[in-house]
Design a protein around this motif. Structure first.
Motif, PDB file in Angstrom:
ATOM      1  N   ALA A 159       8.217   4.421  -3.592  1.00  0.00           N
ATOM      2  CA  ALA A 159       9.585   3.948  -3.830  1.00  0.00           C
ATOM      3  C   ALA A 159       9.653   3.004  -5.028  1.00  0.00           C
ATOM      4  N   ARG A 160       8.525   2.357  -5.346  1.00  0.00           N
ATOM      5  CA  ARG A 160       8.464   1.458  -6.511  1.00  0.00           C
ATOM      6  C   ARG A 160       7.926   2.166  -7.753  1.00  0.00           C
ATOM      7  N   GLY A 161       7.764   3.489  -7.666  1.00  0.00           N
ATOM      8  CA  GLY A 161       7.293   4.257  -8.818  1.00  0.00           C
ATOM      9  C   GLY A 161       5.794   4.148  -9.031  1.00  0.00           C
ATOM     10  N   LEU A 162       5.036   3.833  -7.982  1.00  0.00           N
ATOM     11  CA  LEU A 162       3.585   3.659  -8.104  1.00  0.00           C
ATOM     12  C   LEU A 162       2.847   4.807  -7.423  1.00  0.00           C
ATOM     13  N   ARG A 163       1.665   5.107  -7.951  1.00  0.00           N
ATOM     14  CA  ARG A 163       0.786   6.104  -7.348  1.00  0.00           C
ATOM     15  C   ARG A 163      -0.553   5.443  -7.031  1.00  0.00           C
ATOM     16  N   ALA A 164      -1.113   5.793  -5.886  1.00  0.00           N
ATOM     17  CA  ALA A 164      -2.407   5.241  -5.487  1.00  0.00           C
ATOM     18  C   ALA A 164      -3.168   6.284  -4.694  1.00  0.00           C
ATOM     19  N   ASP A 165      -4.478   6.338  -4.899  1.00  0.00           N
ATOM     20  CA  ASP A 165      -5.246   7.282  -4.091  1.00  0.00           C
ATOM     21  C   ASP A 165      -5.387   6.723  -2.675  1.00  0.00           C
ATOM     22  N   ARG A 166      -5.813   7.585  -1.760  1.00  0.00           N
ATOM     23  CA  ARG A 166      -5.797   7.225  -0.337  1.00  0.00           C
ATOM     24  C   ARG A 166      -6.709   6.035  -0.043  1.00  0.00           C
ATOM     25  N   ASP A 167      -7.852   5.980  -0.719  1.00  0.00           N
ATOM     26  CA  ASP A 167      -8.772   4.862  -0.483  1.00  0.00           C
ATOM     27  C   ASP A 167      -8.157   3.540  -0.946  1.00  0.00           C
ATOM     28  N   LYS A 189       4.260  -6.982  -6.388  1.00  0.00           N
ATOM     29  CA  LYS A 189       3.387  -7.513  -7.440  1.00  0.00           C
ATOM     30  C   LYS A 189       2.739  -6.373  -8.234  1.00  0.00           C
ATOM     31  N   LEU A 190       2.296  -5.338  -7.520  1.00  0.00           N
ATOM     32  CA  LEU A 190       1.680  -4.193  -8.190  1.00  0.00           C
ATOM     33  C   LEU A 190       2.672  -3.515  -9.143  1.00  0.00           C
ATOM     34  N   ALA A 191       3.948  -3.472  -8.733  1.00  0.00           N
ATOM     35  CA  ALA A 191       4.966  -2.857  -9.590  1.00  0.00           C
ATOM     36  C   ALA A 191       5.092  -3.592 -10.922  1.00  0.00           C
ATOM     37  N   LEU A 192       4.828  -4.885 -10.892  1.00  0.00           N
ATOM     38  CA  LEU A 192       4.906  -5.679 -12.122  1.00  0.00           C
ATOM     39  C   LEU A 192       3.640  -5.557 -12.964  1.00  0.00           C
ATOM     40  N   LEU A 193       2.503  -5.408 -12.294  1.00  0.00           N
ATOM     41  CA  LEU A 193       1.223  -5.468 -12.996  1.00  0.00           C
ATOM     42  C   LEU A 193       0.635  -4.108 -13.354  1.00  0.00           C
ATOM     43  N   THR A 200      -6.720   3.063  -8.203  1.00  0.00           N
ATOM     44  CA  THR A 200      -7.949   3.332  -7.471  1.00  0.00           C
ATOM     45  C   THR A 200      -8.304   2.094  -6.640  1.00  0.00           C
ATOM     46  N   VAL A 201      -9.344   2.211  -5.835  1.00  0.00           N
ATOM     47  CA  VAL A 201      -9.781   1.064  -5.028  1.00  0.00           C
ATOM     48  C   VAL A 201     -10.131  -0.120  -5.918  1.00  0.00           C
ATOM     49  N   ASP A 202     -10.909   0.126  -6.965  1.00  0.00           N
ATOM     50  CA  ASP A 202     -11.325  -0.975  -7.846  1.00  0.00           C
ATOM     51  C   ASP A 202     -10.129  -1.632  -8.517  1.00  0.00           C
ATOM     52  N   ARG A 203      -9.189  -0.803  -8.979  1.00  0.00           N
ATOM     53  CA  ARG A 203      -8.006  -1.349  -9.647  1.00  0.00           C
ATOM     54  C   ARG A 203      -7.137  -2.118  -8.660  1.00  0.00           C
ATOM     55  N   GLN A 205      -8.129  -3.694  -5.929  1.00  0.00           N
ATOM     56  CA  GLN A 205      -8.782  -4.955  -5.595  1.00  0.00           C
ATOM     57  C   GLN A 205      -8.680  -5.958  -6.732  1.00  0.00           C
ATOM     58  N   ALA A 206      -8.610  -5.464  -7.947  1.00  0.00           N
ATOM     59  CA  ALA A 206      -8.494  -6.371  -9.092  1.00  0.00           C
ATOM     60  C   ALA A 206      -7.091  -6.970  -9.196  1.00  0.00           C
ATOM     61  N   LEU A 207      -6.094  -6.209  -8.740  1.00  0.00           N
ATOM     62  CA  LEU A 207      -4.713  -6.655  -8.898  1.00  0.00           C
ATOM     63  C   LEU A 207      -4.157  -7.421  -7.699  1.00  0.00           C
ATOM     64  N   VAL A 208      -4.708  -7.142  -6.532  1.00  0.00           N
ATOM     65  CA  VAL A 208      -4.117  -7.674  -5.303  1.00  0.00           C
ATOM     66  C   VAL A 208      -4.886  -8.892  -4.797  1.00  0.00           C
ATOM     67  N   ALA A 209      -4.163  -9.932  -4.499  1.00  0.00           N
ATOM     68  CA  ALA A 209      -4.787 -11.100  -3.867  1.00  0.00           C
ATOM     69  C   ALA A 209      -5.143 -10.724  -2.446  1.00  0.00           C
TER      70      ALA A 209
END
Length: 348
Positions: A159-167, A189-193, A200-203, A205-209
């Motif tokens: 709904a925020r225009g984001l895509r993420a893999d299942r992991d 926050k992810l929508a802004l960053l 991905t999982v690594d991305r 974890q890098a973006l989310v507190a």
């Protein structure tokens, strides 16, 4: 037919505003967002005047006579109005049920009614809610189950225009520990960053507190909500992070004092709604306290408060025992009456 809050949002985009909506459930974020969507739809359709009815002062219920009169009164400022009825317990009582049923039997053409409730179960429904369903919509925000959370997060990401893999989605679900508000904040926050690439999982974890940080506020919420296993796990996390019992105990004592005060008011048949206001407890938090009050009476809450004093003395070396063990047993007793027997066992 009972809708989910998310399905209600889709309905609002497809039809004119209905005469009445009932939005209820134990998940405050979903109730709030669905109610906000009804208000937004009302504004789009030219409804600018809004009136709110809820229990105030020493009243245990809204002023039903005033609300009934308002249904039929002509609008002073606009051709259509939105009236809101707030029922924290989800129970309008006999008089309130009659007022709502009468409204639904012959809804005024210039009024839409929005009913919100913080508590709901299969036992809450009745003829009054059935009449709501006949001319309007009933949306129940049941708590999201752990296995449902990844799908809920994925829908919100899309709904925020984001895509993420299942992991990556599962990683976020693990971090927020079932806290929908925390999940919603992280998605925003992810929508802004985000750079537009699939997360991905690594991305992620890098973006989310780490919203699943084991802090005292969430431990207390788990205890008040009756989640004993969560209490033990979170306390273990706090201890591993090097927190000290005295640093946590101030909030624990304050929470127990609050709940004991509410229990005393309930014991003498006083106005709980008024006491919630006096204690500055937000509407979204009130269902949690109501559930806790059902587990223990006023005498027990006073006893639990006294146990907090013992924990404090242990933490300061004035009484023998392991303060961490004693704190865990105290909060487990808050969460589960059967754990009260642990308080009679020496915390060593």
């Amino acid at each position: 037919m009972e809708l989910t809050p998310e399905r209600l949002l889709a309905q609002l985009d497809q039809e004119a505003l209905r005469p009445v909506y009932l939005i209820a459930g134990p998940e405050p974020l979903r109730v709030l967002e669905a109610a906000d969507a009804v208000r937004a739809s009302a504004r789009k359709q030219g409804i600018a005047e809004r009136e709110i009815f809820e229990a105030e002062g020493n009243q245990r219920e809204p002023d039903w006579n005033a609300m009934s009169a308002s249904f039929r009164a002509p609008s002073l400022f606009a051709s259509r109005r939105l009236l809101e009825l707030r029922l924290p317990t989800g129970k309008p009582g006999k008089e309130g049920a009659e007022v709502i049923s009468d409204f639904c039997a012959d809804p005024p053409g210039d009024v839409s009614l929005l009913i919100t409730a913080g508590e709901w179960s299969k036992q809450h429904g009745g003829k009054w809610s059935e009449t709501v369903a006949k001319v309007g919509h009933v949306a129940v925000a049941w708590a999201i189950k752990p296995h449902e959370l990844p799908d809920w997060i994925e829908r919100r990401l899309r709904a925020r225009g984001l895509r993420a893999d299942r992991d990556a989605v599962q990683s976020l679900a693990d971090r927020v520990e079932g806290n929908l508000l925390a999940a919603a904040q992280e998605v925003d926050k992810l929508a802004l960053l985000s750079d537009g690439e699939t997360l991905t999982v690594d991305r992620m974890q890098a973006l989310v507190a780490d919203a699943a940080r084991f802090d005292v506020f969430r431990v207390l919420d788990a205890a008040m909500n009756g989640q004993g296993a969560q209490v033990s796990r979170m306390l273990a996390g706090l201890r591993a992070e090097g927190e000290a019992v005295p640093a946590l105990l101030g909030m624990v004592v304050m929470e127990l004092q609050r709940t004991a005060a509410l229990a005393r008011v309930a014991a003498r048949g006083g106005n709980i709604a008024s006491e919630f206001k006096a204690q500055r407890i937000w509407d979204s938090k009130q269902p949690m306290y109501r559930r806790a009050l059902q587990r223990h009476d006023a005498r027990r809450w006073e006893g639990l408060l006294a146990q907090a004093g013992r924990v404090d003395r242990m933490a300061k070396g004035r009484e023998a025992g392991d303060a961490w063990v004693a704190l865990e047993r105290l909060l487990l007793a808050v969460a589960e009456p059967r754990a009260l027997r642990l308080l009679s066992v020496s915390a060593v």
